[in-house]
Write a protein that holds these residues in place. Structure first.
Motif, short mmCIF file in Angstrom:
data_model
loop_
_atom_site.label_atom_id
_atom_site.label_comp_id
_atom_site.label_asym_id
_atom_site.label_seq_id
_atom_site.Cartn_x
_atom_site.Cartn_y
_atom_site.Cartn_z
N PHE A 181 24.55 3.86 -29.89
CA PHE A 181 23.32 4.61 -30.16
C PHE A 181 22.17 4.12 -29.28
O PHE A 181 21.10 4.70 -29.29
N ARG A 182 22.41 3.07 -28.51
CA ARG A 182 21.38 2.55 -27.58
C ARG A 182 21.57 3.07 -26.16
O ARG A 182 20.85 2.66 -25.26
N MET A 183 22.53 3.96 -25.95
CA MET A 183 22.80 4.40 -24.58
C MET A 183 21.56 4.97 -23.89
O MET A 183 21.33 4.70 -22.72
N MET A 184 20.77 5.77 -24.59
CA MET A 184 19.62 6.42 -23.98
C MET A 184 18.29 5.78 -24.38
O MET A 184 17.22 6.28 -24.04
N VAL A 185 18.35 4.67 -25.08
CA VAL A 185 17.14 3.92 -25.45
C VAL A 185 16.64 3.18 -24.19
O VAL A 185 17.44 2.60 -23.45
N PRO A 186 15.33 3.21 -23.94
CA PRO A 186 14.80 2.50 -22.77
C PRO A 186 15.19 1.01 -22.77
O PRO A 186 15.23 0.37 -23.81
N LYS A 187 15.46 0.48 -21.57
CA LYS A 187 15.87 -0.92 -21.43
C LYS A 187 14.85 -1.88 -22.02
O LYS A 187 15.21 -2.89 -22.60
N ARG A 188 13.57 -1.56 -21.88
CA ARG A 188 12.54 -2.48 -22.36
C ARG A 188 12.59 -2.68 -23.87
O ARG A 188 11.98 -3.59 -24.41
N TYR A 189 13.33 -1.80 -24.58
CA TYR A 189 13.48 -1.94 -26.03
C TYR A 189 14.90 -2.35 -26.42
O TYR A 189 15.32 -2.17 -27.56
N GLY A 190 15.64 -2.89 -25.47
CA GLY A 190 16.99 -3.36 -25.77
C GLY A 190 18.06 -2.30 -25.61
O GLY A 190 19.21 -2.52 -25.97
N GLY A 191 17.68 -1.16 -25.04
CA GLY A 191 18.66 -0.11 -24.81
C GLY A 191 19.34 -0.26 -23.47
O GLY A 191 19.06 -1.19 -22.70
N PHE A 192 20.25 0.65 -23.19
CA PHE A 192 21.00 0.60 -21.94
C PHE A 192 20.49 1.60 -20.90
O PHE A 192 20.81 1.48 -19.73
N GLN A 193 19.74 2.60 -21.34
CA GLN A 193 19.12 3.58 -20.46
C GLN A 193 20.13 4.08 -19.42
O GLN A 193 19.85 4.11 -18.23
N VAL A 194 21.29 4.53 -19.92
CA VAL A 194 22.35 4.98 -19.02
C VAL A 194 22.03 6.37 -18.48
O VAL A 194 21.18 7.08 -19.02
N ASN A 195 22.73 6.76 -17.43
CA ASN A 195 22.55 8.10 -16.91
C ASN A 195 23.36 9.10 -17.74
O ASN A 195 24.18 8.72 -18.58
N LEU A 196 23.11 10.37 -17.51
CA LEU A 196 23.75 11.42 -18.31
C LEU A 196 25.27 11.39 -18.15
O LEU A 196 26.00 11.58 -19.12
N ARG A 197 25.76 11.14 -16.96
CA ARG A 197 27.21 11.11 -16.72
C ARG A 197 27.88 10.05 -17.60
O ARG A 197 28.91 10.29 -18.23
N THR A 198 27.30 8.85 -17.63
CA THR A 198 27.86 7.77 -18.44
C THR A 198 27.84 8.14 -19.92
O THR A 198 28.82 7.94 -20.64
N ASN A 210 32.27 5.07 -39.19
CA ASN A 210 32.13 5.39 -37.77
C ASN A 210 30.72 5.09 -37.27
O ASN A 210 30.54 4.58 -36.16
N ILE A 211 29.71 5.42 -38.08
CA ILE A 211 28.32 5.15 -37.70
C ILE A 211 28.12 3.65 -37.53
O ILE A 211 27.51 3.19 -36.55
N LEU A 212 28.64 2.87 -38.47
CA LEU A 212 28.50 1.40 -38.39
C LEU A 212 29.20 0.85 -37.15
O LEU A 212 28.64 -0.01 -36.45
N LEU A 213 30.38 1.34 -36.86
CA LEU A 213 31.11 0.85 -35.68
C LEU A 213 30.42 1.25 -34.38
O LEU A 213 30.34 0.44 -33.45
N MET A 214 29.89 2.47 -34.31
CA MET A 214 29.19 2.89 -33.10
C MET A 214 27.88 2.11 -32.93
O MET A 214 27.51 1.78 -31.80
N THR A 215 27.24 1.79 -34.04
CA THR A 215 26.02 0.97 -33.98
C THR A 215 26.37 -0.41 -33.47
O THR A 215 25.70 -0.94 -32.56
N LYS A 216 27.40 -1.01 -34.04
CA LYS A 216 27.82 -2.36 -33.63
C LYS A 216 28.20 -2.40 -32.15
O LYS A 216 27.91 -3.37 -31.45
N ALA A 217 28.79 -1.33 -31.67
CA ALA A 217 29.19 -1.25 -30.25
C ALA A 217 28.01 -0.92 -29.34
O ALA A 217 28.16 -0.91 -28.12
N GLY A 218 26.85 -0.64 -29.91
CA GLY A 218 25.67 -0.33 -29.11
C GLY A 218 25.63 1.09 -28.58
O GLY A 218 24.81 1.40 -27.71
#
Length: 171
Positions: A14-31, A4-12
């Motif tokens: 764990f990057r939901m709250m990572v800042p965009k400047r580092y390749g994250g998605f920086q989504v809002n809390l609702r998302t 599950n960890i590998l699949l969630m990593t592959k789907a990105g």
């Protein structure tokens, strides 16, 4: 589970709250909550880990740029497991602090590359301690396997252990 960890990593995920400047998605809390809710339909433990690691990523995004770069600039998929409850076995040294202690219930610790630790740092006169969050590479911590719960067993919410770990001021 590891798969599950590998699949969630592959789907990105764990990057939901990572800042965009580092390749994250920086989504809002609702998302973030919507995505975590869908994952929870399949596995509560995986959703718990996903939630807490993304919360820690959000906290990293509030840190000084040097700390953010050290964590996400090297690896945008870095995962941070955190415990807010503080250790008071901390002493100030030039350029940072040295900390020792045990931080229980670090969900996601088995799959993290960083630990976020609550620490209490004495002020200059030793009278007014100040609580901080400190970031330490997992390579400088050990894991004590204390999570023997029957429910949510897959969260790996074990104890992080530090023995005289130097933590620079920027993190």
């Amino acid at each position: 589970a590891e798969q599950n960890i590998l699949l969630m990593t592959k789907a990105g995920l764990f990057r939901m709250m990572v800042p965009k400047r580092y390749g994250g998605f920086q989504v809002n809390l609702r998302t973030s909550l919507d995505v975590i809710s869908v994952v929870a339909e399949g596995c509560g433990s995986s959703a718990w880990v996903l939630s807490l690691i993304n919360n820690c990523a959000w906290v990293v995004g509030l840190m000084p740029e040097e700390a953010q770069h050290e964590i996400f600039g090297v690896d945008p998929d870095a995962r941070v497991a955190g415990v807010l409850a503080p250790s008071t076995d901390v002493r100030r040294v030039e350029g940072g602090v040295v900390a020792s202690g045990r931080w229980f219930w670090a969900s996601g610790s088995l799959h993290a590359s960083w630990g976020m630790l609550g620490i209490v740092v004495p002020d200059a006169d030793g009278r007014r301690p100040v609580q901080h969050l400190a970031f330490v590479p997992m390579s400088e911590l050990s894991i004590e396997y204390t999570w023997n719960a029957s429910g949510m067993k897959g969260t790996g919410s074990n104890c992080l252990v530090a023995k005289d770990v130097f933590i620079p001021d920027h993190r």
